[in-house]
Design a protein around this motif. Structure first.
Motif, PDB file in Angstrom:
ATOM      1  N   ILE A  64       7.400 -19.002 -31.102  1.00  0.00           N
ATOM      2  CA  ILE A  64       8.266 -20.371 -31.000  1.00  0.00           C
ATOM      3  C   ILE A  64       8.674 -21.038 -32.409  1.00  0.00           C
ATOM      4  O   ILE A  64      10.061 -21.209 -32.493  1.00  0.00           O
ATOM      5  CB  ILE A  64       7.527 -21.324 -30.230  1.00  0.00           C
ATOM      6  N   GLU A  65       7.802 -21.024 -33.170  1.00  0.00           N
ATOM      7  CA  GLU A  65       7.937 -21.388 -34.543  1.00  0.00           C
ATOM      8  C   GLU A  65       8.950 -20.348 -35.322  1.00  0.00           C
ATOM      9  O   GLU A  65      10.014 -20.945 -35.786  1.00  0.00           O
ATOM     10  CB  GLU A  65       7.024 -21.161 -35.384  1.00  0.00           C
ATOM     11  N   LEU A  66       9.040 -19.274 -35.122  1.00  0.00           N
ATOM     12  CA  LEU A  66      10.148 -18.361 -35.615  1.00  0.00           C
ATOM     13  C   LEU A  66      11.619 -18.594 -34.989  1.00  0.00           C
ATOM     14  O   LEU A  66      12.592 -18.794 -35.591  1.00  0.00           O
ATOM     15  CB  LEU A  66       9.656 -16.719 -35.363  1.00  0.00           C
ATOM     16  N   HIS A  67      11.454 -18.768 -33.727  1.00  0.00           N
ATOM     17  CA  HIS A  67      12.702 -19.145 -32.963  1.00  0.00           C
ATOM     18  C   HIS A  67      13.083 -20.420 -33.422  1.00  0.00           C
ATOM     19  O   HIS A  67      14.583 -20.603 -33.723  1.00  0.00           O
ATOM     20  CB  HIS A  67      12.667 -19.239 -31.341  1.00  0.00           C
ATOM     21  N   ARG A  68      12.745 -21.198 -33.453  1.00  0.00           N
ATOM     22  CA  ARG A  68      12.992 -22.762 -33.885  1.00  0.00           C
ATOM     23  C   ARG A  68      13.557 -22.600 -35.466  1.00  0.00           C
ATOM     24  O   ARG A  68      14.659 -23.175 -35.918  1.00  0.00           O
ATOM     25  CB  ARG A  68      11.909 -23.818 -34.000  1.00  0.00           C
ATOM     26  N   GLU A  69      12.780 -21.700 -36.477  1.00  0.00           N
ATOM     27  CA  GLU A  69      13.344 -21.656 -37.644  1.00  0.00           C
ATOM     28  C   GLU A  69      14.812 -20.905 -37.740  1.00  0.00           C
ATOM     29  O   GLU A  69      15.533 -21.264 -38.632  1.00  0.00           O
ATOM     30  CB  GLU A  69      12.403 -20.871 -38.493  1.00  0.00           C
ATOM     31  N   ARG A  70      14.738 -19.939 -36.906  1.00  0.00           N
ATOM     32  CA  ARG A  70      16.044 -18.916 -36.939  1.00  0.00           C
ATOM     33  C   ARG A  70      17.139 -20.003 -36.315  1.00  0.00           C
ATOM     34  O   ARG A  70      18.321 -19.584 -36.709  1.00  0.00           O
ATOM     35  CB  ARG A  70      15.749 -17.771 -36.444  1.00  0.00           C
ATOM     36  N   TYR A  71      16.977 -20.730 -35.223  1.00  0.00           N
ATOM     37  CA  TYR A  71      17.994 -21.260 -34.745  1.00  0.00           C
ATOM     38  C   TYR A  71      18.206 -22.726 -35.019  1.00  0.00           C
ATOM     39  O   TYR A  71      18.488 -23.365 -33.920  1.00  0.00           O
ATOM     40  CB  TYR A  71      18.125 -20.793 -33.152  1.00  0.00           C
ATOM     41  N   ARG A  72      17.980 -23.104 -36.187  1.00  0.00           N
ATOM     42  CA  ARG A  72      18.171 -24.564 -36.392  1.00  0.00           C
ATOM     43  C   ARG A  72      19.526 -25.022 -36.134  1.00  0.00           C
ATOM     44  O   ARG A  72      20.680 -24.157 -36.209  1.00  0.00           O
ATOM     45  CB  ARG A  72      17.833 -24.744 -38.024  1.00  0.00           C
ATOM     46  N   VAL A  73      19.563 -26.480 -35.986  1.00  0.00           N
ATOM     47  CA  VAL A  73      20.879 -27.058 -35.591  1.00  0.00           C
ATOM     48  C   VAL A  73      21.854 -26.803 -36.859  1.00  0.00           C
ATOM     49  O   VAL A  73      23.068 -26.662 -36.379  1.00  0.00           O
ATOM     50  CB  VAL A  73      20.821 -28.339 -35.209  1.00  0.00           C
ATOM     51  N   GLN A  74      21.349 -26.947 -38.005  1.00  0.00           N
ATOM     52  CA  GLN A  74      22.304 -27.065 -39.237  1.00  0.00           C
ATOM     53  C   GLN A  74      22.955 -25.574 -39.422  1.00  0.00           C
ATOM     54  O   GLN A  74      23.908 -25.478 -39.929  1.00  0.00           O
ATOM     55  CB  GLN A  74      21.381 -27.139 -40.476  1.00  0.00           C
ATOM     56  N   GLY A  75      22.407 -24.475 -38.718  1.00  0.00           N
ATOM     57  CA  GLY A  75      22.957 -23.231 -38.828  1.00  0.00           C
ATOM     58  C   GLY A  75      22.521 -22.308 -40.018  1.00  0.00           C
ATOM     59  O   GLY A  75      22.780 -21.323 -39.919  1.00  0.00           O
ATOM     60  N   THR A  76      21.674 -23.065 -40.927  1.00  0.00           N
ATOM     61  CA  THR A  76      21.023 -22.409 -41.994  1.00  0.00           C
ATOM     62  C   THR A  76      19.544 -22.185 -41.388  1.00  0.00           C
ATOM     63  O   THR A  76      19.263 -22.844 -40.896  1.00  0.00           O
ATOM     64  CB  THR A  76      21.262 -22.928 -43.268  1.00  0.00           C
ATOM     65  N   TYR A  77      18.948 -21.144 -42.053  1.00  0.00           N
ATOM     66  CA  TYR A  77      17.407 -21.026 -41.895  1.00  0.00           C
ATOM     67  C   TYR A  77      16.853 -20.117 -43.137  1.00  0.00           C
ATOM     68  O   TYR A  77      17.574 -19.764 -43.742  1.00  0.00           O
ATOM     69  CB  TYR A  77      17.261 -19.877 -40.931  1.00  0.00           C
ATOM     70  N   ASP A  78      15.359 -20.434 -43.359  1.00  0.00           N
ATOM     71  CA  ASP A  78      14.812 -19.952 -44.234  1.00  0.00           C
ATOM     72  C   ASP A  78      14.682 -18.284 -44.075  1.00  0.00           C
ATOM     73  O   ASP A  78      13.701 -18.062 -43.264  1.00  0.00           O
ATOM     74  CB  ASP A  78      13.783 -20.630 -44.599  1.00  0.00           C
ATOM     75  N   LYS A  79      15.254 -17.436 -44.635  1.00  0.00           N
ATOM     76  CA  LYS A  79      15.083 -16.008 -44.341  1.00  0.00           C
ATOM     77  C   LYS A  79      13.541 -15.277 -44.598  1.00  0.00           C
ATOM     78  O   LYS A  79      13.111 -14.767 -43.921  1.00  0.00           O
ATOM     79  CB  LYS A  79      16.398 -15.128 -44.847  1.00  0.00           C
ATOM     80  N   ASP A  80      13.068 -15.964 -45.777  1.00  0.00           N
ATOM     81  CA  ASP A  80      11.680 -15.397 -46.058  1.00  0.00           C
ATOM     82  C   ASP A  80      10.831 -16.213 -45.195  1.00  0.00           C
ATOM     83  O   ASP A  80       9.920 -15.309 -44.800  1.00  0.00           O
ATOM     84  CB  ASP A  80      11.526 -15.989 -47.385  1.00  0.00           C
TER      85      ASP A  80
END
Length: 77
Positions: free
Chosen positions: A32-48
């Motif tokens: 769930i944490e991974l999903h939330r990070e990957r699909y943030r509203v802003q469109g950017t995510y922390d790849k690392d």
């Protein structure tokens, strides 16, 4: 009961069903944490961060897949 080399009883290597449940729960929470990070509203995510979470999930999943479970072990022991 789990027998090791030369038939010696090894209990510390086998997980209880409760411990298996806890690991799968942690996998779910990290997914769930991974999903939330990957699909943030802003469109950017922390790849690392995403890669770290993915590696952690895979490691836990391997442990669940390959780990021993002692079905004879009583709850909370």
């Amino acid at each position: 009961m789990v027998l090791g080399l030369y038939g010696v009883k090894i209990e510390s290597m086998a997980h209880s069903v409760e411990e298996l449940y806890t690991k799968t729960k942690v996998i779910h929470e990290k997914a769930i944490e991974l999903h939330r990070e990957r699909y943030r509203v802003q469109g950017t995510y922390d790849k690392d961060r995403c890669q770290f979470l993915l590696d952690d999930i895979r490691s836990l999943a391997r442990d669940v897949d390959r780990g021993l479970v002692d079905l004879d072990r009583d709850f909370s022991k």
